[in-house]
Design an enzyme around this catalytic site. Structure first.
Site, mmCIF file in Angstrom:
data_model
loop_
_atom_site.group_PDB
_atom_site.id
_atom_site.type_symbol
_atom_site.label_atom_id
_atom_site.label_comp_id
_atom_site.label_asym_id
_atom_site.label_seq_id
_atom_site.Cartn_x
_atom_site.Cartn_y
_atom_site.Cartn_z
ATOM 1 N N GLN A 138 -5.271 -1.281 -7.271
ATOM 2 C CA GLN A 138 -5.824 -0.533 -6.195
ATOM 3 C C GLN A 138 -6.386 0.739 -7.074
ATOM 4 O O GLN A 138 -5.704 1.280 -7.904
ATOM 5 C CB GLN A 138 -4.781 0.054 -5.241
ATOM 6 C CG GLN A 138 -5.511 0.969 -4.171
ATOM 7 C CD GLN A 138 -4.326 1.555 -3.161
ATOM 8 O OE1 GLN A 138 -3.626 2.606 -3.428
ATOM 9 N NE2 GLN A 138 -4.084 0.677 -2.090
ATOM 10 N N ASP A 164 0.962 -1.227 0.078
ATOM 11 C CA ASP A 164 0.023 -0.035 0.118
ATOM 12 C C ASP A 164 0.934 1.341 0.123
ATOM 13 O O ASP A 164 0.466 2.442 -0.103
ATOM 14 C CB ASP A 164 -0.936 -0.048 1.249
ATOM 15 C CG ASP A 164 -1.933 1.062 1.049
ATOM 16 O OD1 ASP A 164 -2.527 1.465 0.024
ATOM 17 O OD2 ASP A 164 -2.362 1.438 2.132
ATOM 18 N N SER A 220 -7.454 5.528 -0.320
ATOM 19 C CA SER A 220 -7.360 4.120 -0.801
ATOM 20 C C SER A 220 -8.891 3.633 -0.858
ATOM 21 O O SER A 220 -9.422 3.767 0.287
ATOM 22 C CB SER A 220 -6.622 3.045 -0.131
ATOM 23 O OG SER A 220 -5.237 3.530 -0.272
#
Length: 295
Positions: free
Chosen positions: A287, A213, A237
């Site tokens: 993502q 991430d 996110s």
């Protein structure tokens, strides 16, 4: 999102991350994730993903190992409270198992995750080639690069940007923190845990999911000449998917090659490939994130 401790040696920083991801079992399929020492404000999304994966792994017996996860962020986590993880055992087959994990704070879900596990077996094999980039030994660390630019960074961001971290990052093509310019939506970083840890493969998977991430959402900002200190920029996110292909160690160098093929409608889509030092494609990531400009 600080991992500050009294001891900032590499060994202490690495152990601090291991301790953070060592969730506590409080009942059958119910776990509590620790708060980050010194953490302020919003919980780092990678921490929630990694702790949720740990909860799913704790509920699944060897030799089945995690090969994919798909998570949706619903609310920002708050560093003032621990996170509770509830596991639902949706499927238990001979070769595969599926788990659902709900991460909650103060009675409200902040993340939903589905994870799949497989008993190891052989099969057809091919992979992308690793990009031809400079080795990590020839590159400077992300922290060293930030130090060079610190005088031009607003005071309120400096402590956060210069904190000691358990994950060392070495950008292949460093970008400017002071005057970012539009550039192709692709970049690569070497990363690794700053000190060796034990051989538990579940912990190495959790650490990689934590690191996956990092540096991903910003890929969609590159064509627009924005970065995290651009005034008025709001990012978060929205979802996160990770596929684990091969065995690896998170305390060895890994190359994270990212690209962003699309952005629009206040969202940006990002992809990542993670290679081991010897060129094996060990994981893939995708993502979508919020990218919104406010007045």
């Amino acid at each position: 999102m600080s991992l500050d401790t009294a001891d900032t040696s590499p060994e202490a920083l690495a152990q601090g991350l291991v301790d953070l991801l060592e969730i506590e079992e409080v009942d059958t399929d119910l776990y509590v994730g620790k708060r980050q020492p010194g953490g302020v404000g919003r919980v780092f999304g990678g921490q929630v993903i990694a702790q949720a994966l740990q909860a799913a792994q704790r509920s699944t017996e060897s030799p089945k190992a995690a090969h994919s996860l798909h998570a949706y962020f619903m609310r920002p986590g708050n560093e003032d409270y621990p996170i509770v993880y509830r596991v639902v055992r949706d499927f238990e087959g001979r070769s595969f198992a599926t788990r659902r994990v709900i991460a909650m704070q103060k009675g409200q879900p902040i993340l939903n995750m589905a994870a799949s596990f497989q008993t190891p077996e052989d099969g057809l094999h091919h992979q992308d080639a690793m990009p031809d980039v400079a080795p990590p030994e020839d590159l400077r660390t992300d922290r060293e690069l930030r130090l060079e630019s610190i005088d031009g960074i607003p005071e309120k961001y400096r402590a956060h940007m210069l904190r000691q971290r358990p994950i060392e990052i070495r950008p292949v093509n460093p970008r400017s923190w002071i005057e970012p310019v539009p550039q192709p939506a692709a970049h690569a970083n070497w990363f690794r845990l700053v000190a060796p840890i034990g051989d538990d493969p579940a912990m190495h998977r959790a650490i990689l999911s934590y690191a996956s991430d990092m540096a991903l959402l910003g890929t969609a900002l590159l064509p627009h000449g924005f970065n995290w200190i651009t005034p008025g920029l709001q990012t978060a996110s929205l979802d996160h998917s990770l596929w684990l292909h091969e065995d690896f160690r998170a305390d060895d160098w890994l190359l994270y090659a990212c690209d962003a093929p699309w952005s629009g409608h206040a969202r940006g889509f990002n992809r990542g490939r993670i290679f081991s030092r010897d060129g094996r494609l060990v994981a893939s990531v995708a993502q979508e994130g919020l990218i919104r400009m406010r007045q």
